[in-house]
Write an enzyme that holds these catalytic residues in place. Structure first.
Site, PDB file in Angstrom:
ATOM      1  N   SER A 156       0.903  -1.233   0.107  1.00  0.00           N
ATOM      2  CA  SER A 156       0.084   0.070  -0.111  1.00  0.00           C
ATOM      3  C   SER A 156       0.839   1.129  -0.081  1.00  0.00           C
ATOM      4  CB  SER A 156      -1.012  -0.135   1.230  1.00  0.00           C
ATOM      5  OG  SER A 156      -1.478   1.288   1.530  1.00  0.00           O
ATOM      6  N   GLU A 158       0.407   3.556   1.754  1.00  0.00           N
ATOM      7  CA  GLU A 158       0.414   3.977   3.202  1.00  0.00           C
ATOM      8  C   GLU A 158       1.650   3.581   3.667  1.00  0.00           C
ATOM      9  OE1 GLU A 158      -1.393   5.447   5.473  1.00  0.00           O
ATOM     10  OE2 GLU A 158      -3.140   5.906   4.184  1.00  0.00           O
ATOM     11  N   TYR A 180      -0.947   0.038  10.138  1.00  0.00           N
ATOM     12  CA  TYR A 180      -1.403  -0.611   8.879  1.00  0.00           C
ATOM     13  C   TYR A 180      -0.279  -0.306   7.915  1.00  0.00           C
ATOM     14  CZ  TYR A 180      -3.631  -1.094   4.153  1.00  0.00           C
ATOM     15  OH  TYR A 180      -3.994  -1.372   3.022  1.00  0.00           O
TER      16      TYR A 180
HETATM   17  N1  LIG Z   1     -13.377   7.264   4.240  1.00  0.00           N
HETATM   18  C1  LIG Z   1     -13.382   8.764   4.377  1.00  0.00           C
HETATM   19  N2  LIG Z   1     -12.362   9.405   3.734  1.00  0.00           N
HETATM   20  C2  LIG Z   1     -12.451  10.819   3.780  1.00  0.00           C
HETATM   21  C3  LIG Z   1     -13.642  11.477   4.574  1.00  0.00           C
HETATM   22  N3  LIG Z   1     -13.442  12.664   4.128  1.00  0.00           N
HETATM   23  C4  LIG Z   1     -12.284  12.819   3.564  1.00  0.00           C
HETATM   24  N4  LIG Z   1     -11.430  11.500   3.367  1.00  0.00           N
HETATM   25  C5  LIG Z   1     -10.222  11.333   2.933  1.00  0.00           C
HETATM   26  O1  LIG Z   1     -10.369  10.752   1.594  1.00  0.00           O
HETATM   27  C6  LIG Z   1      -9.060  10.050   1.479  1.00  0.00           C
HETATM   28  C7  LIG Z   1      -9.412   8.237   0.931  1.00  0.00           C
HETATM   29  O2  LIG Z   1      -9.900   7.816   2.094  1.00  0.00           O
HETATM   30  P1  LIG Z   1     -10.293   6.365   1.944  1.00  0.00           P
HETATM   31  O3  LIG Z   1     -11.405   6.262   0.742  1.00  0.00           O
HETATM   32  O4  LIG Z   1     -11.049   6.295   3.226  1.00  0.00           O
HETATM   33  O5  LIG Z   1      -9.178   5.570   1.771  1.00  0.00           O
HETATM   34  P2  LIG Z   1      -7.562   5.564   2.535  1.00  0.00           P
HETATM   35  O6  LIG Z   1      -7.621   5.811   3.803  1.00  0.00           O
HETATM   36  O7  LIG Z   1      -6.686   6.355   1.613  1.00  0.00           O
HETATM   37  O8  LIG Z   1      -7.150   4.272   2.283  1.00  0.00           O
HETATM   38  C8  LIG Z   1      -7.155   3.285   1.211  1.00  0.00           C
HETATM   39  O9  LIG Z   1      -6.359   3.294   0.290  1.00  0.00           O
HETATM   40  C9  LIG Z   1      -4.999   2.789   0.776  1.00  0.00           C
HETATM   41  C10 LIG Z   1      -3.980   2.882  -0.297  1.00  0.00           C
HETATM   42  O10 LIG Z   1      -3.333   4.052  -0.275  1.00  0.00           O
HETATM   43  C11 LIG Z   1      -5.134   1.283   1.127  1.00  0.00           C
HETATM   44  O11 LIG Z   1      -3.888   0.996   1.621  1.00  0.00           O
HETATM   45  C12 LIG Z   1      -5.997   1.106   2.329  1.00  0.00           C
HETATM   46  O12 LIG Z   1      -6.126  -0.064   2.556  1.00  0.00           O
HETATM   47  C13 LIG Z   1      -7.413   1.819   1.705  1.00  0.00           C
HETATM   48  O13 LIG Z   1      -7.901   1.114   0.800  1.00  0.00           O
HETATM   49  C14 LIG Z   1      -8.103  10.048   2.631  1.00  0.00           C
HETATM   50  O14 LIG Z   1      -7.328  11.155   2.551  1.00  0.00           O
HETATM   51  C15 LIG Z   1      -9.415  10.470   3.651  1.00  0.00           C
HETATM   52  O15 LIG Z   1      -8.770  11.303   4.766  1.00  0.00           O
HETATM   53  C16 LIG Z   1     -14.723  10.676   4.759  1.00  0.00           C
HETATM   54  O16 LIG Z   1     -15.744  11.207   5.110  1.00  0.00           O
HETATM   55  N5  LIG Z   1     -14.294   9.206   4.753  1.00  0.00           N
END
Ligand SMILES: Nc1nc2c(ncn2[C@@H]2O[C@H](COP(=O)(O)OP(=O)(O)O[C@H]3O[C@H](CO)[C@@H](O)[C@H](O)[C@@H]3O)[C@@H](O)[C@H]2O)c(=O)[nH]1
Length: 356
Positions: A156, A158, A180
């Site tokens: 990832s 991350e 993570y």
């Molecule tokens: N979920 C969520 N994210 C939000 C929101 N508002 C803003 N965000 C922002 O939107 C971005 C994407 O969030 P997510 O879709 O929840 O994914 P992620 O945290 O980036 O993690 C995913 O991607 C990673 C790869 O970089 C994966 O490793 C991880 O498992 C996951 O799939 C992040 O910067 C998060 O802070 C909200 O209300 N909800």
């Protein structure tokens, strides 16, 4: 084209033939194609379902490993009957070993992980076990039972966490900012160890965010797609977001699983960043989704600071030049196309449910 050694038919405990394989073998001037066998762990998730589709379309015999009862996995429903599905907890090394020994697969894709953004910081010990130590355990079991199996680990972005470099590539230092990311780095190093010390064909994919209509509903792209579709169909909408300025390098999951497969078709194992290299904000995401249904997202939006995460000082955006050059990989679906498809899928789901 890689030429692999054929292996024997495998049998289950009743002695019944389970699968026959192997990949591509040369028989004189003509090439005979035999069925390749691939195991996907964590097959019930978004990526597992796309990868299973891809492999089935390429005539693989697919064995899907899932943690809970197989009926639980809706994303696999449309593929039922076309692949084997086995319930196993990969932390049970005895049960895992039996499966690996019996199947002796050509390829193993490890997609099993805790992956929700809500849990990136939670239960560090469990996170370390499932996303880190378990991968080392899996590789050790493979080494003992089926060392010829080609292995792909889903890492990832991350892992780069609080990076100081942009864009990030395979040489960028890891600076995880949550358990993570740290656990995924442990897995990454384990893959390199088994490749270098034990000469196994083991690859790391460093995957940036990748989305689709099969994404979990708590992930931000799916959240926004659901809200846009509900607004379009005049249903009550709760578009509650943490932060409109957060930016991500978002790709399409179908494109990313193709990269995983390509990695295992190469003459040598290696590590690859898989990313689009393009950043978009959550605000742009809302605009694209709602404009697709001719609406303005702003009247539907509520900001909830509890959903906000501290922004990265340098955004996570990947440089996938290596994958593009060596694998011939390119992302095919653009951000806007993907988001519009996700909204369309939600509208179709609402209409289907209304018709039932
Ligand atoms: N979920 C969520 N994210 C939000 C929101 N508002 C803003 N965000 C922002 O939107 C971005 C994407 O969030 P997510 O879709 O929840 O994914 P992620 O945290 O980036 O993690 C995913 O991607 C990673 C790869 O970089 C994966 O490793 C991880 O498992 C996951 O799939 C992040 O910067 C998060 O802070 C909200 O209300 N909800």
């Amino acid at each position: 084209m890689a030429v692999r050694t054929p292996s024997a038919e495998t049998k289950d405990s009743t002695g019944e033939a389970l699968v026959r394989h192997h990949a591509y073998i040369l028989t004189g001037p003509a090439m005979t194609q035999r069925t390749s066998v691939a195991i996907i762990s964590g097959a019930g998730g978004q990526d597992g379902s796309y990868l299973a589709e891809w492999l089935l379309a390429h005539d693989y015999h697919v064995v899907a490993l899932v943690r809970h009862t197989p009926a639980h996995y809706e994303r696999l429903n449309h593929l039922r009957g076309k692949f084997d599905i086995r319930q196993v907890n990969l932390r049970d090394s005895g049960a895992t070993e039996e499966i690996l020994r019996r199947i002796a697969a050509d390829e193993f894709y490890n997609l099993a992980a805790r992956a929700s953004s809500a849990t990136l910081f939670d239960e560090p010990a469990e996170m370390g076990m499932e996303n880190g130590v378990m991968v080392a355990q899996l590789l050790e079991t493979l080494r003992r039972t089926s060392p010829q199996t080609r292995f792909c680990q889903a890492g990832s972005s991350e892992m780069f966490g609080n990076t100081t470099v942009s864009p990030q590539d395979e040489t960028t230092a890891f600076r995880p900012r949550n358990p993570y990311g740290a656990a995924k780095i442990f897995a990454h190093i384990a893959v390199q160890t088994y490749r270098q010390r034990h000469h196994m064909f083991a690859c790391n994919a460093i995957l940036y965010n990748h989305e689709s209509p099969r994404r979990s509903p708590e992930m931000v792209t799916r959240k926004v797609a659901i809200a846009a579709a509900r607004a379009y169909r005049n249903l009550p909408v709760a578009l509650t977001l943490g932060d409109l300025e957060a930016r991500r390098d978002w790709g399409y999951a179908g494109d990313y699983v193709r990269a995983l497969w390509l990695m295992l078709q190469q003459p040598a194992a290696d590590d690859y960043v898989i990313a689009t290299g393009i950043l978009h904000s959550v605000r742009e995401l809302c605009e694209v989704a709602f404009e697709h249904v001719d609406l303005d997202y702003r009247p539907f939006l509520r900001l909830d600071p509890s959903l906000t995460r501290a922004p990265e000082s340098i955004p996570l955006v990947g440089n996938s030049d290596k994958a593009r050059a060596l694998l011939g990989w390119e992302p095919e679906v653009t951000f806007s196309e993907m988001i519009r498809n996700m909204v369309d899928a939600e509208v179709a789901a609402i209409d289907r449910n209304a018709g039932e």
